[in-house]
Write a protein that holds these residues in place. Structure first.
Motif, PDB file in Angstrom:
ATOM      1  N   TYR A 174       7.859  -1.579  -4.537  1.00  0.00           N
ATOM      2  CA  TYR A 174       6.469  -1.625  -4.875  1.00  0.00           C
ATOM      3  C   TYR A 174       5.811  -1.292  -6.082  1.00  0.00           C
ATOM      4  CZ  TYR A 174       5.815  -1.915   0.183  1.00  0.00           C
ATOM      5  OH  TYR A 174       5.830  -2.812   1.470  1.00  0.00           O
ATOM      6  N   TYR A 210      -2.346   0.510  -9.506  1.00  0.00           N
ATOM      7  CA  TYR A 210      -1.674  -0.109  -8.510  1.00  0.00           C
ATOM      8  C   TYR A 210      -0.181   0.383  -8.167  1.00  0.00           C
ATOM      9  CZ  TYR A 210      -5.580  -2.916  -7.050  1.00  0.00           C
ATOM     10  OH  TYR A 210      -7.104  -3.367  -6.762  1.00  0.00           O
ATOM     11  N   LYS A 257      -0.161   3.979  -6.576  1.00  0.00           N
ATOM     12  CA  LYS A 257      -0.719   3.803  -5.272  1.00  0.00           C
ATOM     13  C   LYS A 257       0.112   3.095  -4.285  1.00  0.00           C
ATOM     14  CE  LYS A 257      -5.514   3.433  -6.902  1.00  0.00           C
ATOM     15  NZ  LYS A 257      -6.807   2.490  -6.953  1.00  0.00           N
ATOM     16  N   LEU A 258       0.902   2.143  -4.696  1.00  0.00           N
ATOM     17  CA  LEU A 258       1.661   1.357  -3.773  1.00  0.00           C
ATOM     18  C   LEU A 258       2.896   2.329  -3.349  1.00  0.00           C
ATOM     19  CD1 LEU A 258       1.445  -2.116  -4.807  1.00  0.00           C
ATOM     20  CD2 LEU A 258       0.380  -1.361  -2.904  1.00  0.00           C
ATOM     21  N   THR A 269       3.292   5.368  -3.752  1.00  0.00           N
ATOM     22  CA  THR A 269       2.963   6.819  -3.158  1.00  0.00           C
ATOM     23  C   THR A 269       2.845   6.523  -1.504  1.00  0.00           C
ATOM     24  OG1 THR A 269       2.042   7.579  -5.134  1.00  0.00           O
ATOM     25  CG2 THR A 269       1.588   8.738  -3.093  1.00  0.00           C
ATOM     26  N   MET A 270       1.889   5.527  -1.246  1.00  0.00           N
ATOM     27  CA  MET A 270       1.718   5.271   0.177  1.00  0.00           C
ATOM     28  C   MET A 270       2.992   4.698   0.793  1.00  0.00           C
ATOM     29  SD  MET A 270      -1.956   3.577   0.304  1.00  0.00           S
ATOM     30  CE  MET A 270      -1.729   2.222  -1.148  1.00  0.00           C
ATOM     31  N   ALA A 271       3.869   3.914   0.123  1.00  0.00           N
ATOM     32  CA  ALA A 271       5.117   3.345   0.718  1.00  0.00           C
ATOM     33  C   ALA A 271       5.956   4.791   0.969  1.00  0.00           C
ATOM     34  CB  ALA A 271       5.963   2.511  -0.220  1.00  0.00           C
ATOM     35  N   TYR A 285       4.526   6.514   4.136  1.00  0.00           N
ATOM     36  CA  TYR A 285       4.762   5.670   5.252  1.00  0.00           C
ATOM     37  C   TYR A 285       5.886   5.844   5.913  1.00  0.00           C
ATOM     38  CZ  TYR A 285       4.908   1.731   8.418  1.00  0.00           C
ATOM     39  OH  TYR A 285       5.158   0.717   9.487  1.00  0.00           O
ATOM     40  N   LEU A 338      -1.834   4.362   8.156  1.00  0.00           N
ATOM     41  CA  LEU A 338      -1.306   4.339   6.816  1.00  0.00           C
ATOM     42  C   LEU A 338      -0.472   2.753   6.387  1.00  0.00           C
ATOM     43  CD1 LEU A 338       0.944   7.662   6.245  1.00  0.00           C
ATOM     44  CD2 LEU A 338      -0.952   6.803   4.983  1.00  0.00           C
ATOM     45  N   ALA A 339      -0.155   2.288   7.594  1.00  0.00           N
ATOM     46  CA  ALA A 339       0.259   0.952   7.396  1.00  0.00           C
ATOM     47  C   ALA A 339      -0.761  -0.160   7.070  1.00  0.00           C
ATOM     48  CB  ALA A 339       0.990   0.614   8.663  1.00  0.00           C
ATOM     49  N   LEU A 386      -1.743   0.538   3.420  1.00  0.00           N
ATOM     50  CA  LEU A 386      -0.696  -0.118   2.534  1.00  0.00           C
ATOM     51  C   LEU A 386      -0.781  -1.517   2.310  1.00  0.00           C
ATOM     52  CD1 LEU A 386       1.833   0.458   0.671  1.00  0.00           C
ATOM     53  CD2 LEU A 386       3.216   0.328   3.050  1.00  0.00           C
ATOM     54  N   TYR A 437      -1.424  -3.819  -0.600  1.00  0.00           N
ATOM     55  CA  TYR A 437      -0.327  -4.636  -1.251  1.00  0.00           C
ATOM     56  C   TYR A 437      -0.564  -5.954  -1.285  1.00  0.00           C
ATOM     57  CZ  TYR A 437       3.928  -7.076  -0.443  1.00  0.00           C
ATOM     58  OH  TYR A 437       5.040  -8.077  -0.653  1.00  0.00           O
TER      59      TYR A 437
END
Length: 279
Positions: free
Chosen positions: A74, A95, A98-99, A101-103, A106, A148-149, A152, A156
């Motif tokens: 990511y 991005y 962000k990607l 961290t959220m991954a 999650y 969160l999914a 994300l 994404y």
């Protein structure tokens, strides 16, 4: 005349198969389906990872080998999207942070839901109060995981659209829609666009952000230098009274200095033509 309408359990299966034969056939079908899914999973992983790896390496993204690491890829996708925004809009939206961290969050929430499910399975045999106590956190964690999914996936797909647009703006929308609707086509699109940079401004290489430390300037500088034609060097004006330099005359000789001129060879005198009287 009488008719027998009695049917046994074996009549539900094809003749000659029976229960054992039918179960064996179902088992074989499941094994074949599982092998096909595993083959597609491996092919999808190789094509998508190779596509992002090639893009990141060509465009000077640092740590481009992370494209082969799950979850860490990511960061590569976000870096490619940030690089495109930086080259087109002059700024990036972060991005990659962000990607990633959220991954990570999650995955941690999914792990927590799995642990809570196991605990709930052990406690469910107890009283109803204990059952409700263990079931409530799992439901809450499940809703957090779903939220969160969704978030994300939104970020994404936005980053993925920017990556597709940086490769080929003519097919970016089609590739994104097919990726969302028919996800099995995604790795083939990434692999097909791995060597394209049609979305960047003309005669400009992908612009690296040296302050962020995410990009390497070497490939970009080399591409930019190759895209700029070399300026012609103007020739010095030649004065009209300049004397051309001959190969027999030294380059530092002054034409106005008579000492620099070599005397011409004198003709040899004939003794018969001499004015001196004979002795």
């Amino acid at each position: 005349m009488s008719y027998n309408y009695y049917y046994g359990f074996d009549d539900l299966f094809p003749p000659g198969f029976g229960i054992a034969g039918t179960l064996a056939a179902v088992f074989v079908v499941l094994i074949v389906v599982w092998l096909l899914l595993m083959a597609y999973a491996i092919l999808s992983y190789v094509l998508s990872s190779l596509g992002f790896y090639t893009m990141a390496k060509r465009r000077g993204i640092r740590n481009y080998g992370l494209a082969w690491v799950p979850i860490a890829n990511y960061w590569i996708i976000g870096s490619l999207a940030d690089q495109y925004d930086l080259a087109v809009k002059g700024r990036e939206n972060g991005y990659r942070r962000k990607l990633l961290t959220m991954a990570i969050i999650y995955c941690c929430v999914c792990f927590a839901v799995m642990i809570l499910s196991m605990i709930w399975g052990f406690v469910s045999a107890d009283s109803s109060a204990g059952n409700a106590l263990s079931f409530a956190p799992m439901i809450a964690a499940f809703f957090v995981m779903m939220i969160l999914a969704v978030v994300l996936m939104v970020f994404y797909y936005i980053a993925l659209y920017k990556v597709f647009n940086s490769c080929n703006p003519n097919t970016s929308t089609t590739f994104l829609v097919l990726t969302i609707v028919v996800s099995v086509t995604f790795p083939f699109f990434v692999f097909a666009d791995r060597n394209k940079d049609l979305g960047f401004p003309a005669a400009a290489a992908p612009a690296p952000d040296m302050s962020a430390g995410a990009y390497s300037a070497e490939p970009a500088v080399q591409q930019a230098a190759a895209a700029i034609p070399a300026a012609p060097v103007p020739e010095a004006p030649v004065p009209e009274d300049a004397v051309p330099v001959s190969a027999d005359v030294p380059a530092d000789a002054d034409p106005a200095d008579p000492q620099d001129e070599e005397p011409a060879d004198a003709p040899e005198e004939d003794p018969e033509d001499s004015d001196t009287p004979d002795a």
